[in-house]
Design a protein around this motif. Sequence first.
Motif, short mmCIF file in Angstrom:
data_model
loop_
_atom_site.label_atom_id
_atom_site.label_comp_id
_atom_site.label_asym_id
_atom_site.label_seq_id
_atom_site.Cartn_x
_atom_site.Cartn_y
_atom_site.Cartn_z
N ALA A 120 46.84 54.42 19.88
CA ALA A 120 47.01 53.91 21.24
C ALA A 120 48.11 52.85 21.31
O ALA A 120 48.97 52.87 22.19
CB ALA A 120 45.70 53.36 21.78
N LEU A 173 51.73 53.28 23.39
CA LEU A 173 51.94 52.50 24.61
C LEU A 173 53.42 52.19 24.89
O LEU A 173 53.87 52.35 26.03
CB LEU A 173 51.13 51.21 24.57
CG LEU A 173 51.12 50.38 25.86
CD1 LEU A 173 50.44 51.16 26.99
CD2 LEU A 173 50.43 49.04 25.65
N ARG A 210 50.60 55.79 32.69
CA ARG A 210 49.16 55.79 32.43
C ARG A 210 48.88 56.11 30.97
O ARG A 210 49.61 56.88 30.35
CB ARG A 210 48.45 56.82 33.32
CG ARG A 210 48.53 56.49 34.81
CD ARG A 210 47.93 57.61 35.66
NE ARG A 210 47.91 57.21 37.06
CZ ARG A 210 46.81 57.17 37.82
NH1 ARG A 210 45.65 57.51 37.33
NH2 ARG A 210 46.89 56.80 39.07
N LEU A 211 47.80 55.53 30.46
CA LEU A 211 47.35 55.84 29.10
C LEU A 211 45.84 56.02 29.13
O LEU A 211 45.10 55.15 29.60
CB LEU A 211 47.73 54.72 28.13
CG LEU A 211 47.37 54.97 26.66
CD1 LEU A 211 48.41 54.33 25.74
CD2 LEU A 211 45.98 54.44 26.30
N CYS A 212 45.39 57.18 28.63
CA CYS A 212 43.97 57.50 28.55
C CYS A 212 43.60 57.66 27.09
O CYS A 212 44.17 58.50 26.39
CB CYS A 212 43.69 58.79 29.32
SG CYS A 212 41.98 59.38 29.18
N SER A 213 42.65 56.87 26.62
CA SER A 213 42.22 56.93 25.22
C SER A 213 40.85 57.60 25.11
O SER A 213 39.91 57.23 25.81
CB SER A 213 42.16 55.53 24.61
OG SER A 213 41.61 55.59 23.31
N ALA A 245 41.69 51.78 24.10
CA ALA A 245 42.75 51.61 25.09
C ALA A 245 43.29 50.18 25.03
O ALA A 245 42.52 49.23 25.11
CB ALA A 245 42.23 51.92 26.48
N GLU A 298 46.46 46.40 29.52
CA GLU A 298 47.51 46.91 30.40
C GLU A 298 48.72 45.99 30.38
O GLU A 298 48.59 44.77 30.31
CB GLU A 298 46.96 47.07 31.82
CG GLU A 298 45.82 48.09 31.89
CD GLU A 298 45.29 48.30 33.29
OE1 GLU A 298 45.81 47.66 34.22
OE2 GLU A 298 44.35 49.12 33.46
N THR A 357 48.58 51.66 33.62
CA THR A 357 47.12 51.72 33.72
C THR A 357 46.57 52.28 32.42
O THR A 357 47.00 53.34 31.95
CB THR A 357 46.70 52.63 34.89
OG1 THR A 357 47.30 52.16 36.10
CG2 THR A 357 45.19 52.61 35.06
N SER A 358 45.63 51.57 31.82
CA SER A 358 45.10 51.96 30.51
C SER A 358 43.57 51.94 30.55
O SER A 358 42.97 50.98 31.02
CB SER A 358 45.62 50.97 29.45
OG SER A 358 45.01 51.19 28.19
N TRP A 359 42.94 53.02 30.04
CA TRP A 359 41.47 53.07 30.07
C TRP A 359 40.95 53.99 28.98
O TRP A 359 41.66 54.83 28.44
CB TRP A 359 40.97 53.54 31.43
CG TRP A 359 41.23 54.99 31.72
CD1 TRP A 359 40.42 56.05 31.44
CD2 TRP A 359 42.41 55.55 32.32
NE1 TRP A 359 41.00 57.22 31.85
CE2 TRP A 359 42.23 56.95 32.38
CE3 TRP A 359 43.60 55.00 32.82
CZ2 TRP A 359 43.19 57.80 32.92
CZ3 TRP A 359 44.55 55.85 33.34
CH2 TRP A 359 44.34 57.24 33.40
#
Length: 304
Positions: free
Chosen positions: A217, A221, A229-232, A237, A240, A245-247
Amino acid sequence: MKACGVFRAEKEVVLLELPEPSSPRPGQILVAVEAAGVGPWDELVIDASWDVELRPPAALGVEGAGKVLAVGAGVTGFAVGDRVLAHEAPLPGGSGFWAERVLIDADHAAACPPGLDAVHAAALPVNGLTAWQSLEKLELGRGQRLLITNGGGATGALAIQLAAAKGIEVTATASASGAERLLGLGATEVVDYHDPNWPTRLPGGFDAALIIADGTAGTALPLVRDGGRLCSLTSDAPPEERGITSWDLYVEPNGAQLFQLAEQVAAGTLELAPEPLPLSEGPAALARVVAGRAGGKKVVLTTA
């Protein structure tokens, strides 16, 4: 009934003889399991890192396929004899799919399309729903760029296919030996994750990143554009920054989504790579999956 799971609240996975599940309550169905998926998350279930309300002695497994044996009051979507597949968590009967029978919520099951065998059906639920739900949250459209780490795994391969079908340009990290397969599934570019400098091989500016490989992650980034956006899927995650947006995302049962995925597999527009093994090999199968030695295939236990 024959099962594979845990006898007590401890990590040893063993073969078991368990009592039959109770009759289904309102909204539930009893399923004769034909095949059940194995994933690294099953280790999390054992130590309650993922609390699915397992009540040892109990079978492991939160996904599978089989035939309906009985239906509870108020169930209208299924009848005895119907073939179904499902991801279930929490487990209403306190025991999972690595058994000859399992009790599940009817709303979390999907009808198994004609032509879809039990092994392929059981290989789909958790990985398929995870890929579907993560892409839905990322909200990418045609022509946008997505980075997927661990594109060679079961979830990554499905995410590549689902994204490519939407016209999303996918770059994936994977082993060099798996590159040809992933390009055939729709990836635009595949980068060898064994190369410690793989991030420098990419131009960056990705609209989004889907993190499936542990520890990637933070590396991914900087490759995401400002406001991306980043989805883990690995619970890591990063904070931010730059408007990104990171979650963390955790899969949820969804019968309607699963039915759409199953139809695609049955139609041949979504490819799976299952490896069936007998239920008796459950302990060894889980150890292999947790160690990352599945070779990009989805291990499935069969009860026959």
